[in-house]
Structure formats: C-alpha cells, structure tokens
Scaffold this motif. Structure first.
Motif, PDB file in Angstrom:
ATOM      1  N   LYS A  35       0.829  -1.206   0.000  1.00  7.38           N
ATOM      2  CA  LYS A  35       0.000   0.000   0.000  1.00  7.38           C
ATOM      3  C   LYS A  35       0.862   1.253   0.000  1.00  7.38           C
ATOM      4  O   LYS A  35       0.577   2.205  -0.726  1.00  7.38           O
ATOM      5  CB  LYS A  35      -0.915   0.010   1.231  1.00  7.38           C
ATOM      6  N   GLU A  36       1.913   1.256   0.812  1.00  8.03           N
ATOM      7  CA  GLU A  36       2.790   2.429   0.869  1.00  8.03           C
ATOM      8  C   GLU A  36       3.497   2.635  -0.463  1.00  8.03           C
ATOM      9  O   GLU A  36       3.626   3.767  -0.937  1.00  8.03           O
ATOM     10  CB  GLU A  36       3.803   2.272   1.995  1.00  8.03           C
ATOM     11  N   ASP A  37       3.950   1.558  -1.075  1.00  8.38           N
ATOM     12  CA  ASP A  37       4.619   1.666  -2.368  1.00  8.38           C
ATOM     13  C   ASP A  37       3.661   2.197  -3.427  1.00  8.38           C
ATOM     14  O   ASP A  37       4.041   3.011  -4.273  1.00  8.38           O
ATOM     15  CB  ASP A  37       5.178   0.315  -2.805  1.00  8.38           C
ATOM     16  N   ALA A  38       2.407   1.756  -3.391  1.00  8.38           N
ATOM     17  CA  ALA A  38       1.420   2.224  -4.365  1.00  8.38           C
ATOM     18  C   ALA A  38       1.143   3.712  -4.189  1.00  8.38           C
ATOM     19  O   ALA A  38       1.022   4.450  -5.175  1.00  8.38           O
ATOM     20  CB  ALA A  38       0.127   1.419  -4.212  1.00  8.38           C
ATOM     21  N   ASP A  41       4.196   5.571  -5.557  1.00  6.04           N
ATOM     22  CA  ASP A  41       4.201   5.503  -7.019  1.00  6.04           C
ATOM     23  C   ASP A  41       3.161   6.442  -7.627  1.00  6.04           C
ATOM     24  O   ASP A  41       3.428   7.110  -8.628  1.00  6.04           O
ATOM     25  CB  ASP A  41       3.955   4.072  -7.490  1.00  6.04           C
ATOM     26  N   ALA A  42       1.980   6.508  -7.030  1.00  5.02           N
ATOM     27  CA  ALA A  42       0.935   7.397  -7.536  1.00  5.02           C
ATOM     28  C   ALA A  42       1.345   8.859  -7.398  1.00  5.02           C
ATOM     29  O   ALA A  42       1.129   9.662  -8.309  1.00  5.02           O
ATOM     30  CB  ALA A  42      -0.377   7.138  -6.788  1.00  5.02           C
ATOM     31  N   ALA A  43       1.958   9.201  -6.270  1.00  3.62           N
ATOM     32  CA  ALA A  43       2.399  10.582  -6.067  1.00  3.62           C
ATOM     33  C   ALA A  43       3.486  10.950  -7.067  1.00  3.62           C
ATOM     34  O   ALA A  43       3.484  12.056  -7.623  1.00  3.62           O
ATOM     35  CB  ALA A  43       2.895  10.770  -4.638  1.00  3.62           C
ATOM     36  N   LEU A  44       4.414  10.039  -7.306  1.00  5.70           N
ATOM     37  CA  LEU A  44       5.470  10.302  -8.282  1.00  5.70           C
ATOM     38  C   LEU A  44       4.895  10.450  -9.686  1.00  5.70           C
ATOM     39  O   LEU A  44       5.338  11.303 -10.461  1.00  5.70           O
ATOM     40  CB  LEU A  44       6.518   9.193  -8.249  1.00  5.70           C
ATOM     41  N   ALA A  45       3.903   9.632 -10.022  1.00  5.04           N
ATOM     42  CA  ALA A  45       3.284   9.723 -11.339  1.00  5.04           C
ATOM     43  C   ALA A  45       2.559  11.061 -11.507  1.00  5.04           C
ATOM     44  O   ALA A  45       2.636  11.688 -12.571  1.00  5.04           O
ATOM     45  CB  ALA A  45       2.308   8.562 -11.532  1.00  5.04           C
ATOM     46  N   ARG A  46       1.862  11.517 -10.447  1.00  7.93           N
ATOM     47  CA  ARG A  46       1.188  12.820 -10.515  1.00  7.93           C
ATOM     48  C   ARG A  46       2.201  13.945 -10.682  1.00  7.93           C
ATOM     49  O   ARG A  46       1.985  14.875 -11.464  1.00  7.93           O
ATOM     50  CB  ARG A  46       0.353  13.055  -9.259  1.00  7.93           C
ATOM     51  N   ALA A  47       3.298  13.867  -9.961  1.00  3.14           N
ATOM     52  CA  ALA A  47       4.319  14.914 -10.058  1.00  3.14           C
ATOM     53  C   ALA A  47       4.933  14.928 -11.454  1.00  3.14           C
ATOM     54  O   ALA A  47       5.168  15.995 -12.029  1.00  3.14           O
ATOM     55  CB  ALA A  47       5.390  14.691  -9.001  1.00  3.14           C
ATOM     56  N   GLU A  48       5.185  13.766 -12.000  1.00  2.00           N
ATOM     57  CA  GLU A  48       5.766  13.685 -13.346  1.00  2.00           C
ATOM     58  C   GLU A  48       4.784  14.211 -14.386  1.00  2.00           C
ATOM     59  O   GLU A  48       5.164  14.930 -15.315  1.00  2.00           O
ATOM     60  CB  GLU A  48       6.154  12.243 -13.659  1.00  2.00           C
ATOM     61  N   ALA A  49       3.506  13.889 -14.245  1.00  2.00           N
ATOM     62  CA  ALA A  49       2.492  14.377 -15.185  1.00  2.00           C
ATOM     63  C   ALA A  49       2.373  15.895 -15.101  1.00  2.00           C
ATOM     64  O   ALA A  49       2.243  16.573 -16.121  1.00  2.00           O
ATOM     65  CB  ALA A  49       1.145  13.719 -14.894  1.00  2.00           C
ATOM     66  N   ALA A  50       2.434  16.442 -13.901  1.00  2.00           N
ATOM     67  CA  ALA A  50       2.350  17.894 -13.739  1.00  2.00           C
ATOM     68  C   ALA A  50       3.573  18.564 -14.350  1.00  2.00           C
ATOM     69  O   ALA A  50       3.463  19.622 -14.974  1.00  2.00           O
ATOM     70  CB  ALA A  50       2.233  18.250 -12.265  1.00  2.00           C
ATOM     71  N   LYS A  51       4.732  17.943 -14.204  1.00  2.00           N
ATOM     72  CA  LYS A  51       5.946  18.514 -14.784  1.00  2.00           C
ATOM     73  C   LYS A  51       5.871  18.488 -16.302  1.00  2.00           C
ATOM     74  O   LYS A  51       6.252  19.445 -16.968  1.00  2.00           O
ATOM     75  CB  LYS A  51       7.167  17.734 -14.294  1.00  2.00           C
ATOM     76  N   GLN A  52       5.355  17.408 -16.864  1.00  2.00           N
ATOM     77  CA  GLN A  52       5.223  17.302 -18.319  1.00  2.00           C
ATOM     78  C   GLN A  52       4.204  18.300 -18.844  1.00  2.00           C
ATOM     79  O   GLN A  52       4.378  18.875 -19.913  1.00  2.00           O
ATOM     80  CB  GLN A  52       4.806  15.875 -18.714  1.00  2.00           C
ATOM     81  N   ALA A  53       3.114  18.519 -18.099  1.00  2.00           N
ATOM     82  CA  ALA A  53       2.072  19.463 -18.533  1.00  2.00           C
ATOM     83  C   ALA A  53       2.578  20.895 -18.473  1.00  2.00           C
ATOM     84  O   ALA A  53       2.201  21.729 -19.305  1.00  2.00           O
ATOM     85  CB  ALA A  53       0.826  19.304 -17.659  1.00  2.00           C
ATOM     86  N   ALA A  54       3.441  21.195 -17.526  1.00  2.00           N
ATOM     87  CA  ALA A  54       3.948  22.556 -17.367  1.00  2.00           C
ATOM     88  C   ALA A  54       5.107  22.844 -18.323  1.00  2.00           C
ATOM     89  O   ALA A  54       5.439  24.000 -18.544  1.00  2.00           O
ATOM     90  CB  ALA A  54       4.410  22.770 -15.936  1.00  2.00           C
ATOM     91  N   LYS A  55       5.674  21.808 -18.873  1.00  2.00           N
ATOM     92  CA  LYS A  55       6.822  21.984 -19.764  1.00  2.00           C
ATOM     93  C   LYS A  55       6.366  22.611 -21.079  1.00  2.00           C
ATOM     94  O   LYS A  55       5.441  22.119 -21.720  1.00  2.00           O
ATOM     95  CB  LYS A  55       7.432  20.608 -20.035  1.00  2.00           C
ATOM     96  N   PRO A  56       6.984  23.728 -21.486  1.00  2.00           N
ATOM     97  CA  PRO A  56       6.581  24.351 -22.757  1.00  2.00           C
ATOM     98  C   PRO A  56       6.999  23.478 -23.932  1.00  2.00           C
ATOM     99  O   PRO A  56       8.038  22.826 -23.903  1.00  2.00           O
ATOM    100  CB  PRO A  56       7.319  25.681 -22.768  1.00  2.00           C
TER     101      PRO A  56
END
Length: 59
Positions: A35-38, A41-56
């Motif tokens: 559960k902790e790993d999941a 992993d979800a938090a890292l995926a959200r952070a990566e998606a936000a970084k990709q969305a903010a990238k020009p």
C-alpha cells in the motif's frame, strides 16, 4: 535517593526510544509495504504528469 531521581529520566527515555525503534521495525514490509509503495508511485506519477504538462512545447 538523589541517584534514583537522576537515573529515572534517562531510563524512561531509553525505554521510549527502544519502543519507537521496535514499532518502526515491525511496521516495515508486510501488507502495508504494498500500500505504501502504491501511494508513493501514484504521487510520483502525478508529479511527473504535472511537470510534463507545465513543460513548454518546443517548436
């Protein structure tokens, strides 16, 4: 009796520290680990998606 009063606080703190370490060790792994790993992993995926969305976009 002063020596007893002087020794009680360190002994109590040592016992509390040992209890804390035992609790931490017992909580590692097992069913909670998946559960902790999941969650991580979800938090890292959200952070990566936000970084990709903010990238020009480069043109």
């Amino acid at each position: 009796m002063d020596y007893v009063a002087a020794l009680v606080p360190p002994v109590v703190m040592a016992a509390a520290f040992i209890a804390l370490v035992v609790t931490i060790v017992k909580s590692q792994g097992g069913a909670n680990k998946a559960k902790e790993d999941a969650v991580v992993d979800a938090a890292l995926a959200r952070a990566e998606a936000a970084k990709q969305a903010a990238k020009p976009t480069e043109a």
